[in-house]
Design an enzyme around this catalytic site. Structure first.
Site, PDB file in Angstrom:
ATOM      1  N   GLU A 271      23.652  22.707 -46.813  1.00  0.00           N
ATOM      2  CA  GLU A 271      23.400  21.346 -47.279  1.00  0.00           C
ATOM      3  C   GLU A 271      22.220  20.741 -46.527  1.00  0.00           C
ATOM      4  OE1 GLU A 271      24.514  18.287 -49.901  1.00  0.00           O
ATOM      5  OE2 GLU A 271      25.441  20.255 -49.645  1.00  0.00           O
ATOM      6  N   ASP A 272      21.306  20.128 -47.275  1.00  0.00           N
ATOM      7  CA  ASP A 272      20.247  19.296 -46.694  1.00  0.00           C
ATOM      8  C   ASP A 272      19.436  20.032 -45.634  1.00  0.00           C
ATOM      9  OD1 ASP A 272      21.112  17.338 -48.382  1.00  0.00           O
ATOM     10  OD2 ASP A 272      22.181  16.179 -46.863  1.00  0.00           O
TER      11      ASP A 272
ATOM     12  N   LYS B 274      30.580  15.002 -47.996  1.00  0.00           N
ATOM     13  CA  LYS B 274      30.652  16.221 -48.803  1.00  0.00           C
ATOM     14  C   LYS B 274      32.040  16.850 -48.670  1.00  0.00           C
ATOM     15  CE  LYS B 274      27.879  18.932 -51.273  1.00  0.00           C
ATOM     16  NZ  LYS B 274      26.747  18.523 -52.113  1.00  0.00           N
TER      17      LYS B 274
ATOM     18  N   ASP C 147      22.011  21.927 -52.739  1.00  0.00           N
ATOM     19  CA  ASP C 147      20.812  21.221 -53.160  1.00  0.00           C
ATOM     20  C   ASP C 147      20.056  22.015 -54.213  1.00  0.00           C
ATOM     21  OD1 ASP C 147      21.299  19.182 -51.271  1.00  0.00           O
ATOM     22  OD2 ASP C 147      20.356  20.370 -49.708  1.00  0.00           O
TER      23      ASP C 147
ATOM     24  N   ASN D  53      16.219   9.803 -56.207  1.00  0.00           N
ATOM     25  CA  ASN D  53      17.050   8.727 -55.673  1.00  0.00           C
ATOM     26  C   ASN D  53      16.418   8.165 -54.406  1.00  0.00           C
ATOM     27  OD1 ASN D  53      19.410   8.029 -57.155  1.00  0.00           O
ATOM     28  ND2 ASN D  53      20.231  10.063 -56.757  1.00  0.00           N
TER      29      ASN D  53
ATOM     30  N   GLY E 219      10.407  21.731 -54.596  1.00  0.00           N
ATOM     31  CA  GLY E 219      11.246  21.961 -53.426  1.00  0.00           C
ATOM     32  C   GLY E 219      12.464  22.770 -53.811  1.00  0.00           C
ATOM     33  N   ALA E 220      13.520  22.635 -53.022  1.00  0.00           N
ATOM     34  CA  ALA E 220      14.722  23.442 -53.245  1.00  0.00           C
ATOM     35  C   ALA E 220      15.298  23.229 -54.640  1.00  0.00           C
ATOM     36  CB  ALA E 220      15.770  23.108 -52.184  1.00  0.00           C
TER      37      ALA E 220
ATOM     38  N   ASN F 247      25.789  16.267 -58.350  1.00  0.00           N
ATOM     39  CA  ASN F 247      26.244  17.588 -57.922  1.00  0.00           C
ATOM     40  C   ASN F 247      27.755  17.697 -57.779  1.00  0.00           C
ATOM     41  OD1 ASN F 247      23.509  18.002 -57.729  1.00  0.00           O
ATOM     42  ND2 ASN F 247      23.595  18.983 -55.729  1.00  0.00           N
TER      43      ASN F 247
ATOM     44  N   TYR G 235      53.771  29.286 -33.230  1.00  0.00           N
ATOM     45  CA  TYR G 235      52.974  29.720 -32.087  1.00  0.00           C
ATOM     46  C   TYR G 235      53.685  30.903 -31.447  1.00  0.00           C
ATOM     47  CZ  TYR G 235      49.335  29.193 -28.598  1.00  0.00           C
ATOM     48  OH  TYR G 235      48.259  29.412 -27.798  1.00  0.00           O
TER      49      TYR G 235
END
Length: 402
Positions: A145-146, A103, A171, A296, A205-206, A326, A48
């Site tokens: 994500e998501d 994650k 995703d 899933n 979708g994605a 993934n 510091y």
């Protein structure tokens, strides 16, 4: 007359008390720890003030030094708005935190990559992009994500244009990398090549659109994509921008009916929609067919039933063979990108990751082993090395050698 017997509902209080998942999550799954020790006044003066001021001044003069003298080059932001969490849907940012923590846990355990879970209380595309971009100086990469489609496409595109660090929507691209790797091995196992295959992808979708795009880049013969209203084709007037674009480069055979109608004679079925398909549809596919039922927690068809007609079957679940997970992709992809200090993750880097992943078990292929298991220690080093090498080939690496 029959009486339906249902299991009694389990109260939340009982779950909190008895479910081991809650015990594991108590207090969260992450903590931060120092990487240096502060044992005395001398250490304090270096870590510091006043020593830190010299480092700050050097970085102000040469900003790239932040990659050498801060944690930035080995830390990823795992960012969500909570609108498309696992199979739970739009549960909001607070409820999404356990997944983002998970994650980050996987980043560290499998890839040696530090990460910070960040759940944002906004869903507007402009607000998401601005918020994430303003946080970017603290990180070496952004893992989206998501985030629900189609907003996720725009968020990723705009961040990639704005930032000089890797931006990766797992995703989409993590799923696509693992699917391509598994499909290459399944085709090899059944004596075919990608350019021999006609595939039906259920789900736009994605993940569905990303898988389709990657399969096309890899040279597959034909892909037919479907959504909840049937096969996507250029004659439909209800397609969003991204579906309309995919319609221009898929479905050369001109199908206009249902998913199951398109499956007749197809070599490959890839389910990414949360829907179901009948045994009759699987039976109508070409001999030696390949079925990836990836929804899933319930696959589009039970793998045992699919195996009565298909040569190879994969799911997204860990309790069946050939799990498309993934975690086989994103730790190695980011490990390689961060090691090379890449400014982006290119399409070639994704392809290199898929090729490396499929090669890990090239000599060990079987009907129940077309993809490595998540705990295979060869996966991350192979994927990371391929991604870093491709980053250098593509000219996006700030470090030319490792």
């Amino acid at each position: 007359m029959t009486t339906e017997i249902t299991a009694p509902a389990i109260s939340l209080a009982t779950l909190l008390d008895q479910d081991p998942a809650f015990r594991l999550h108590e207090g969260g799954k992450l903590e931060t720890r120092p990487s240096v020790q502060v044992r005395d006044a001398g250490d304090l003066s270096l870590a510091y003030t006043p020593g830190v001021a010299r480092v700050c001044t050097a970085i102000a003069e040469r900003p790239e030094l932040a990659d050498d003298y801060t944690w930035r080059s080995n830390v990823v932001a795992v960012v969500t708005d909570g609108t498309a969490v696992l199979g739970l849907g739009d549960i909001g940012p607070t409820a999404a935190m356990p997944v983002m923590e998970g994650k980050s846990l996987l980043f560290k355990q499998f890839g040696g990559v530090d990460s910070v879970p960040i759940c944002l209380d906004c869903t507007d595309v402009d607000e998401l992009v601005e918020t994430i971009a303003r946080m970017a100086p603290s990180f070496g990469g952004i893992n989206l994500e998501d985030i629900s489609a189609p907003r996720c496409f725009e968020v990723e595109r705009r961040l990639k244009e704005r930032l000089d660090i890797p931006v990766f929507h797992d995703d989409q691209h993590g799923t696509a990398i693992v699917v391509l790797a598994a499909l290459r091995n399944a085709a090899r196992l059944t004596g075919r090549r990608l350019w021999d295959l006609r595939a039906v992808v259920a789900g736009a979708g994605a993940s569905g659109l990303a898988v389709t795009s990657m399969l096309l880049k890899a040279g597959i013969a034909e892909v037919i994509v479907s959504d909840s209203k049937g096969v996507i084709h250029q004659g439909r007037d209800d397609l969003n921008t991204y579906k309309a674009l995919i319609a221009t480069c898929t479905n050369q055979s001109g199908h206009t009916g249902t998913t199951e109608e398109a499956m007749a004679g197809a070599d490959v079925f890839i389910g990414l929609s949360g829907s179901t398909v009948s045994e009759r549809a699987i039976a109508s596919m070409a001999p030696g067919s390949i079925v990836f039922a990836l929804s899933n927690p319930e696959p589009e068809i039970h793998p045992g039933i699919a195996l009565e007609h298909a040569a190879v079957v994969a799911t997204g679940r860990s309790d069946f063979p050939n799990q498309i997970n993934n975690v086989l992709a994103f730790p190695g992809v980011f490990r390689g990108a961060l090691s090379a200090r890449a400014v982006q993750i290119t399409e070639n880097m994704k392809m290199a990751a898929a090729h490396a992943l499929s090669g890990v078990i090239e000599e060990e292929l079987s009907v129940e082993r077309i993809i490595p298991e998540p705990f295979d220690p060869r996966v991350v080093p192979a994927v990371a090395a391929a991604v870093a090498d491709q980053a250098r080939r593509d000219g996006v690496a700030r470090l030319r050698g490792l």
